[in-house]
Design an enzyme around this catalytic site. Structure first.
Site, PDB file in Angstrom:
ATOM      1  N   SER A  46       0.813  -1.215   0.000  1.00  0.00           N
ATOM      2  CA  SER A  46       0.000   0.000   0.000  1.00  0.00           C
ATOM      3  C   SER A  46       0.846   1.265   0.000  1.00  0.00           C
ATOM      4  O   SER A  46       1.957   1.293   0.515  1.00  0.00           O
ATOM      5  CB  SER A  46      -0.900   0.019   1.224  1.00  0.00           C
ATOM      6  N   GLN A  47       0.235   2.286  -0.548  1.00  0.00           N
ATOM      7  CA  GLN A  47       0.835   3.618  -0.602  1.00  0.00           C
ATOM      8  C   GLN A  47       0.944   4.158   0.835  1.00  0.00           C
ATOM      9  O   GLN A  47      -0.013   4.046   1.595  1.00  0.00           O
ATOM     10  CB  GLN A  47      -0.153   4.433  -1.420  1.00  0.00           C
TER      11      GLN A  47
END
Ligand code: SAH
Length: 410
Positions: A61-62
């Site tokens: 995930s970012q």
């Protein structure tokens, strides 16, 4: 390389400045080495605010999104939390630095094993990893103070709601493709939940019994309220193996986040390469004097029925120039005309040999030169450039005119 500083900068740029204030979350992000959760070779991208591929068609995930989910989960030091969709293990690792105990479930065995290894190497001993379908939760470890779902569900799976303790928070993306919303459900009673919308997001699909089913070429909802076949993008190469593609298969695999990272990167590099080539060519032509005043491209000869005009087309501000007008032999007087725009581009310092007469007609200025049937006559106009920029002027010989532009560098 000193990763601590890079991490601090990432937290400052991508997390704190974007409104994440929870000190527990920012501290954990400064501590957990994100570069240890990306595939070998991608370490240099570990601290960019983008999702990264971790294999099996899945992504880590970012940073900003993880931070947002963790902040909204309102984690406490004594909490027991569940992450559905371990992936690289990064989000679980962060949670393990804040909460007491983390349970993390992942459907891809390889990813789960790799995450487990990472936790062991880093000495994160309060995380349990299991391979399985997280849409059913982890009943044996329930109730949870918080549940984070890192993949998007068609709707909130019942089991996850049931496994929340009273006051527990469930953070989950719901929806498909572009239309996903991040939601927070807070359990306020035995069957009562408070629901909030936290904004639009983009995650890979949650694939499982109580979520989407991985039926090629698109993921299909099992939830009764959704149509049986949902036209959306294929979830991942791994989840979409096995045959003919529907008409929507032109869409690339878009992992969570905005764009496929490597594709974006490649396009970015291509543009960068082209820019360099153009820049180098320009530099070389300038160095060789090809593009400046006096260079081989700085003049142009205009042909007209009564003769020709050699005209400057590239020059410099306030520079002396000349324009050579050549008349073909004729037994009549010759006329050369300019328009007022010409005098904005150039001022006329002298005419050699001088004209016999000057007149104005229909907004044009005319220069009359005597007839010479014996041979061609050459007249040199000595000019001085005026305004910088690209300027257009119209010149004429006899009845014919031509429009020509000149670029004057400042
Ligand atoms: N939180 C992760 C990113 C997860 S990406 C990180 O920080 O790296 C989403 C993950 O959810 C993928 O690894 C995918 O395989 C997994 N997943 C999808 N459906 C699932 C399910 N039903 N149960 C468990 N994991 C699932």
């Amino acid at each position: 390389m000193d990763m601590t500083r890079i991490r601090d900068r990432m937290v400052e740029h991508h997390v704190t400045r974007r409104g994440i204030r929870d000190p527990g979350v920012t501290e954990a992000m400064r501590t957990v080495p994100r570069e240890k959760f990306v595939p070998p070779g991608s370490e240099e991208f570990a601290y960019e605010d983008a999702p990264l591929s971790i294999g099996e068609g899945q992504t880590i995930s970012q940073p900003f999104i993880v931070a947002l989910m963790l902040e909204k989960a309102d984690l406490d030091a004594g909490d027991t939390v569940l992450e559905v969709g371990t992936g690289s293990g990064y989000a679980s690792a962060l949670m393990s630095r804040i909460a007491r105990r983390v349970y993390s479930i992942e459907r891809h065995e390889r990813l789960a094993l790799e995450a487990k290894e990472r936790f062991e190497k880093l000495g994160y001993r309060n995380i349990d990893v299991r391979v399985g379908d997280g849409s059913k939760g982890w009943a044996e470890a329930a109730p949870f103070d918080a549940i984070i779902v890192s993949a998007s569900a068609p709707e909130v799976p019942t089991a996850l709601k049931e496994q929340l303790g009273l006051g527990g928070r469930l953070i989950i993306p719901v929806g498909r493709g572009e239309g996903q919303r991040l939601k927070r459900l807070t359990r306020t009673g035995a069957t009562a939940f408070e629901e909030e919308d936290l904004g639009g997001v983009r995650f890979v699909p949650l694939i499982g019994e109580d979520a989407w089913t991985a039926t090629h070429p698109m993921y299909t909802a099992t939830a009764p309220s959704l149509p049986k076949t949902v036209a959306s993008e294929p979830s991942s190469p791994q989840d979409t193996q096995g045959g003919g593609m529907g008409k929507i298969d032109k869409l690339p695999t878009l992992p969570e986040g905005v764009l496929d990272h490597s594709e974006f990167q490649q396009r970015f590099w291509a543009v960068q390469r082209i820019s360099w080539i153009v820049f180098t060519l320009l530099l070389v032509t300038c160095l060789l004097g090809l593009l400046g005043r006096g260079g081989p491209f700085s003049r142009q000869t205009l042909q007209l029925p009564d003769g020709s005009v050699d005209f400057p087309i590239i020059s410099r501000w306030n520079a002396p120039e000349d324009m050579t007008v050549t008349f073909t032999p004729s037994s009549e007087d010759r006329v050369f005309t300019i328009d007022p725009a010409f005098l904005q581009t150039f001022s006329i310092q002298g005419v050699d040999p001088p004209q016999k007469a000057t007149f104005t007609r229909a907004g044009r200025i005319g220069y009359v030169f005597p007839a010479d049937p014996a041979g061609p006559t050459q007249i040199v106009f000595r000019l001085q450039t005026q305004l910088p920029g690209r300027l257009r002027a119209t010149i004429g010989m006899g009845g014919e005119t031509r429009t020509q532009s000149t670029f004057i560098f400042p």
